[in-house]
Design a protein around this motif. Structure first.
Motif, mmCIF file in Angstrom:
data_model
loop_
_atom_site.group_PDB
_atom_site.id
_atom_site.type_symbol
_atom_site.label_atom_id
_atom_site.label_comp_id
_atom_site.label_asym_id
_atom_site.label_seq_id
_atom_site.Cartn_x
_atom_site.Cartn_y
_atom_site.Cartn_z
ATOM 1 N N ARG A 173 0.831 -1.213 0.000
ATOM 2 C CA ARG A 173 0.000 0.000 0.000
ATOM 3 C C ARG A 173 0.862 1.258 0.000
ATOM 4 O O ARG A 173 0.606 2.206 -0.757
ATOM 5 C CB ARG A 173 -0.930 0.020 1.222
ATOM 6 C CG ARG A 173 -2.094 -0.925 1.082
ATOM 7 C CD ARG A 173 -2.932 -1.032 2.351
ATOM 8 N NE ARG A 173 -3.951 -2.074 2.181
ATOM 9 C CZ ARG A 173 -5.157 -1.847 1.681
ATOM 10 N NH1 ARG A 173 -5.516 -0.638 1.343
ATOM 11 N NH2 ARG A 173 -6.014 -2.839 1.512
ATOM 12 N N TYR A 186 3.877 1.491 -1.042
ATOM 13 C CA TYR A 186 4.606 1.568 -2.304
ATOM 14 C C TYR A 186 3.707 2.143 -3.409
ATOM 15 O O TYR A 186 4.146 2.982 -4.210
ATOM 16 C CB TYR A 186 5.118 0.174 -2.696
ATOM 17 C CG TYR A 186 6.256 0.207 -3.691
ATOM 18 C CD1 TYR A 186 7.568 0.307 -3.267
ATOM 19 C CD2 TYR A 186 6.005 0.172 -5.068
ATOM 20 C CE1 TYR A 186 8.615 0.360 -4.175
ATOM 21 C CE2 TYR A 186 7.038 0.226 -5.984
ATOM 22 C CZ TYR A 186 8.344 0.314 -5.527
ATOM 23 O OH TYR A 186 9.376 0.390 -6.434
ATOM 24 N N VAL A 187 2.464 1.714 -3.426
ATOM 25 C CA VAL A 187 1.519 2.251 -4.418
ATOM 26 C C VAL A 187 1.329 3.757 -4.197
ATOM 27 O O VAL A 187 1.338 4.546 -5.156
ATOM 28 C CB VAL A 187 0.171 1.511 -4.354
ATOM 29 C CG1 VAL A 187 -0.899 2.252 -5.165
ATOM 30 C CG2 VAL A 187 0.334 0.087 -4.879
ATOM 31 N N ASP A 188 1.192 4.146 -2.933
ATOM 32 C CA ASP A 188 1.056 5.581 -2.652
ATOM 33 C C ASP A 188 2.300 6.340 -3.125
ATOM 34 O O ASP A 188 2.202 7.433 -3.695
ATOM 35 C CB ASP A 188 0.863 5.817 -1.147
ATOM 36 C CG ASP A 188 -0.511 5.354 -0.671
ATOM 37 O OD1 ASP A 188 -1.390 5.157 -1.524
ATOM 38 O OD2 ASP A 188 -0.688 5.184 0.550
ATOM 39 N N LEU A 248 4.342 5.516 -5.528
ATOM 40 C CA LEU A 248 4.332 5.608 -6.996
ATOM 41 C C LEU A 248 3.333 6.664 -7.465
ATOM 42 O O LEU A 248 3.615 7.436 -8.391
ATOM 43 C CB LEU A 248 3.976 4.252 -7.611
ATOM 44 C CG LEU A 248 5.034 3.154 -7.495
ATOM 45 C CD1 LEU A 248 4.436 1.813 -7.966
ATOM 46 C CD2 LEU A 248 6.271 3.489 -8.317
ATOM 47 N N GLY A 249 2.167 6.696 -6.815
ATOM 48 C CA GLY A 249 1.153 7.684 -7.203
ATOM 49 C C GLY A 249 1.681 9.100 -7.034
ATOM 50 O O GLY A 249 1.492 9.963 -7.898
ATOM 51 N N ILE A 250 2.357 9.346 -5.918
ATOM 52 C CA ILE A 250 2.918 10.672 -5.664
ATOM 53 C C ILE A 250 4.025 10.980 -6.669
ATOM 54 O O ILE A 250 4.113 12.089 -7.204
ATOM 55 C CB ILE A 250 3.467 10.741 -4.223
ATOM 56 C CG1 ILE A 250 2.337 10.593 -3.214
ATOM 57 C CG2 ILE A 250 4.246 12.036 -3.993
ATOM 58 C CD1 ILE A 250 2.809 10.206 -1.815
ATOM 59 N N ALA A 295 0.360 14.138 0.802
ATOM 60 C CA ALA A 295 0.392 12.689 0.623
ATOM 61 C C ALA A 295 1.776 12.131 0.948
ATOM 62 O O ALA A 295 1.904 11.038 1.502
ATOM 63 C CB ALA A 295 -0.004 12.339 -0.816
#
Lengths: 402, 352
Positions: free
Chosen positions: A287, A289-291, A293-295, A322
């Motif tokens: 989770r 890591y996904v955040d 990448l999104g940032i 974030a």
């Protein structure tokens, strides 16, 4: 759509990279140590400035190169990739300098700007006070003009990063308490070694002491050190704060630890856990890591806009908001994986990096705009939601503090 | 760096938005839910209108009747479909276009609409099974096209056309097809995430509009930080999701090595984000948001069902972690972290 540099950008990146490689040893390494002394950090910044890698976006007459924000972004990426520690005069470059560029006299620009970029002088920003943090315009530090035109400043500032080593600061003061609070402010440049300035380091919860409280006791500042008009300090301060937006969490830069160092740590430690614990750790890490990448990719969208010549808007605040959240999640996971060491400030092998990271991050959710203030900015400026009513509207500062 | 849509893609999104707003709406999703037999209710725009529009088969080669476009093109269209809760999903078309690559006859049938495919995974419900007349599935390592027995149950979100499918017989389309299958699944996840991006964006818009209008204690509820901040948190998640969807679609087109991570990240992010958007939509509306007559639950139904499609969010986050940890283990410059830099500015930013 592409992630490639334009030919100009690629050429610039190669210039930056070869400079960093050539001076790799002198530039130091941010990994595996707490922080350098300010003397070492000054030398590093001077080296980078002389190599053309500090203040590229500043006008030539201000000691810069009149370059683009994209060039600066490339410098940031390359220094970060190489593990070079951050610049010591970051606040000077990101906030104080731009304020002098926009509002200073020619004499001030000549006197200060190049020395600031080389870290010959360190700068701090004297805004927050014990009674005015997020509500900056409620500040109480007074500046009173004397008959010879000079000003006398009295009051207290707080959370002032680098004040203990700084040579100069920009200080926001109240010069007229009988008008609305945003109207009666004036900004000055103040020498931090001047008589009447007392700096007391504040120890942070992390144990470090990077910020300070600063007392002004009848400090005399000539009128020539005023930035902008008398009573126009709020507009001048907005210049400072807009510049700040770019410095903190804009462009998708990582806050706190790098995700790759966390990933390596998790990869090394996860095998120590039982299989059900491993599954939980992978959920947490996945989770976060996904955040991350999104940032990062949202930052790339902002960089693309910068590359086209746009100026970052209020939506850049989302990156800090974030980024702070995910950095705390990652620090929590990283410490958790230390086993018994997780409950101590120092691991059995003497290392403290993860514990230090964990203890430093609560400050990131406050510094440079609290999470709550950033959410207000995004809610009102981006989503168009109405502002909260203010109890101090339409009255003078003096009335507001009764 | 140019990580942005180009003008053609913006025009495409706009044209797709025009078509889809005219062809589907939450009112249609509600009608499906209210139908006598919701499990078999028709969805809008429906297969033939979607195929006729050309948008569904953007990724099918032009010489076979498709649009000859990229997955990113399809993703910007799928976002528009998500905004109006359109059905069937673009996911099935995208997966079929990958699976049937090289099979000109079947691809042409897909683009003409003379065949209605659904893709059947090993386990779990099949998306848009109820409107399909043939199924694509894996038997061993063979990709097979055949029939199947469809069993419906009371749907949570009838716009998804879910059913259990017991496949049977069929013809082998391609042997040794596991890699192709995996790729198609990832492409499907990207499109599902793109639809979810549109659904979440629209949910946020509705919630923000309401928060600007609805008065409580003498002022708009959106002026209260408790409401404002929950909307902002959704906004931040949506913008990060948008970035992940674009990246994943770009990776499918341009950088297949990055697709496994990007598709899993998009799948995880869309599950979490759409759920937050839909639940916030309900919460901001208060009691009216919990009624059958309000549209909020139609968005919520999408969130609650989509998170389980093409692998669930837990599996997606696990896959992300496994990929990242494998890459980290392979790179060996192990090091202690540096402490986060001290707060590098005074807490002096202000609400403006």
């Amino acid at each position: 759509m592409d992630f490639e540099d334009t030919p100009d950008e690629a050429a610039w990146r190669s210039t930056v990279r070869s400079f960093v490689e050539e001076h790799r040893a002198e530039l130091g390494d941010r990994r595996g140590r707490r922080t350098d002394g300010d003397d070492v950090a000054r030398v590093r910044q001077a080296l980078l400035y002389d190599g053309g890698l500090v203040g590229v976006t500043w006008p030539v007459e201000a000691g810069g190169q009149g370059g683009t924000p994209m060039q600066q972004a490339i410098i940031d990426q390359e220094l970060s990739r190489a593990g070079v520690p951050g610049l010591i005069n970051l606040i000077g470059i990101g906030m104080c300098g731009p304020t002098v560029i926009h509002h200073g006299s020619d004499a001030q620009k000549d006197r200060y700007l190049k020395r600031l970029l080389r870290a010959d002088d360190l700068w701090c920003q004297l805004f927050s006070e014990p009674a005015s943090g997020s509500d900056l315009a409620a500040l109480r530090t007074r500046a009173v003009q004397t008959e010879d035109g000079s000003w006398r400043i009295s009051g207290q500032k707080v959370w002032t990063t680098l004040a203990h080593v700084a040579d100069f600061g920009i200080v926001l003061t109240r010069t007229d308490p009988d008008v609305a609070k945003h109207r009666g402010l004036t900004m000055f440049v103040v020498p931090m070694k001047a008589e009447g300035v007392t700096v007391r380091p504040l120890r942070q919860m992390s144990g470090g002491a990077d910020f300070n409280e600063v007392f002004f006791d009848d400090v005399v500042v000539p009128d020539s050190e005023r930035l902008g008009d008398v009573g126009d300090g709020w507009r001048v301060a907005l210049t400072t704060l807009m510049s700040e937006r770019l410095t903190l969490g804009g462009g998708g830069t990582e806050i706190g630890m790098s995700i790759s160092s966390v990933a390596q740590h998790v990869a090394r430690r996860i095998g120590d856990l039982s299989s059900d614990r491993q599954a939980l750790a992978r959920q947490d890490f996945g989770r976060a890591y996904v955040d991350t990448l999104g940032i990062r990719y949202t930052g790339y969208r902002q960089l693309s806009a910068i590359s086209r010549g746009a100026f970052p808007g209020p939506e850049a605040s989302a990156g800090k908001l974030a980024g702070t959240r995910v950095a705390r999640d990652l620090a929590d996971l990283s410490v958790r994986l230390l086993g018994d060491d997780a409950a101590y400030a120092e691991s059995a092998d003497g290392s403290t990096g993860w514990q230090d990271a964990q203890a430093g991050l609560p400050g990131m959710a406050i510094a440079g705009g609290t999470n709550e203030v950033l959410r207000n900015v995004l809610g009102e400026r981006v989503l168009g939601l109405p502002p909260e009513p203010r109890a101090d509207k339409g009255i003078t500062f003096k009335e507001s503090i009764r | 760096m140019n990580f942005d849509l180009d003008d053609e893609q913006r025009d495409l999104a706009s044209a797709a938005g025009d078509f889809l707003r005219g062809a589907a709406s939450p009112a249609d999703a509600r009608a499906a839910l209210d139908a006598d037999d919701p499990a078999n209710a028709e969805t809008r725009p429906g297969r033939s209108a979607l195929v006729d529009s050309g948008f569904a088969t953007i990724t099918v080669p032009e010489d076979l009747g498709g649009g000859g476009g990229s997955l990113l093109d399809l993703a910007v269209v799928a976002e528009q479909a998500g905004r109006v809760l359109a059905g069937p999903s673009f996911v099935g078309y995208a997966r079929a276009a990958v699976l049937l690559a090289g099979d000109g006859d079947r691809l042409r049938a897909l683009a003409e609409g003379s065949a209605a495919y659904a893709v059947v995974d090993d386990d779990g419900p099949t998306l848009d099974a109820i409107s399909a007349d043939r199924f694509l599935f894996l038997r061993g390592d063979d990709l097979v096209c055949g029939g199947g027995a469809v069993t419906t149950r009371a749907p949570m979100d009838p716009t998804r056309g879910l059913a259990q499918v017991a496949v049977d017989g069929g013809d082998v389309v391609a042997g040794d097809a596991r890699l192709r299958w995996d790729h198609a699944l990832r492409v499907g996840r990207v499109v599902l995430a793109a639809e979810g991006l549109g659904t979440a964006s629209r949910a946020l818009e509705i919630a923000v509009d309401y928060a600007k209008e609805r008065q409580a204690f003498g002022r708009a509820i959106g002026s209260y930080q408790a409401v404002k901040h929950s909307l902002v948190d959704v906004y931040v998640q949506i913008e990060n999701l948008r970035s992940l969807v674009w990246w994943a679609a770009w990776a499918a087109d341009q950088a297949p090595d990055e697709l496994p991570m990007a598709a899993a990240a998009a799948k995880g992010a869309v599950s979490t984000t759409l759920e937050a958007a839909a639940e916030t939509l309900i919460q901001v509306h208060g009691g009216i948001g919990f009624t059958w007559e309000h549209d909020a639950h139609l968005f919520w139904r999408r969130a609650k069902v989509d998170r389980f499609l093409l692998g669930d969010d837990v599996a997606a986050y696990d896959e992300v972690a496994r990929l990242a940890l494998a890459a980290a283990a392979a790179s060996s410059d192990a090091s202690e972290p540096s402490a986060p830099s001290a707060p590098s500015a005074p807490a002096g930013a202000v609400a403006r």
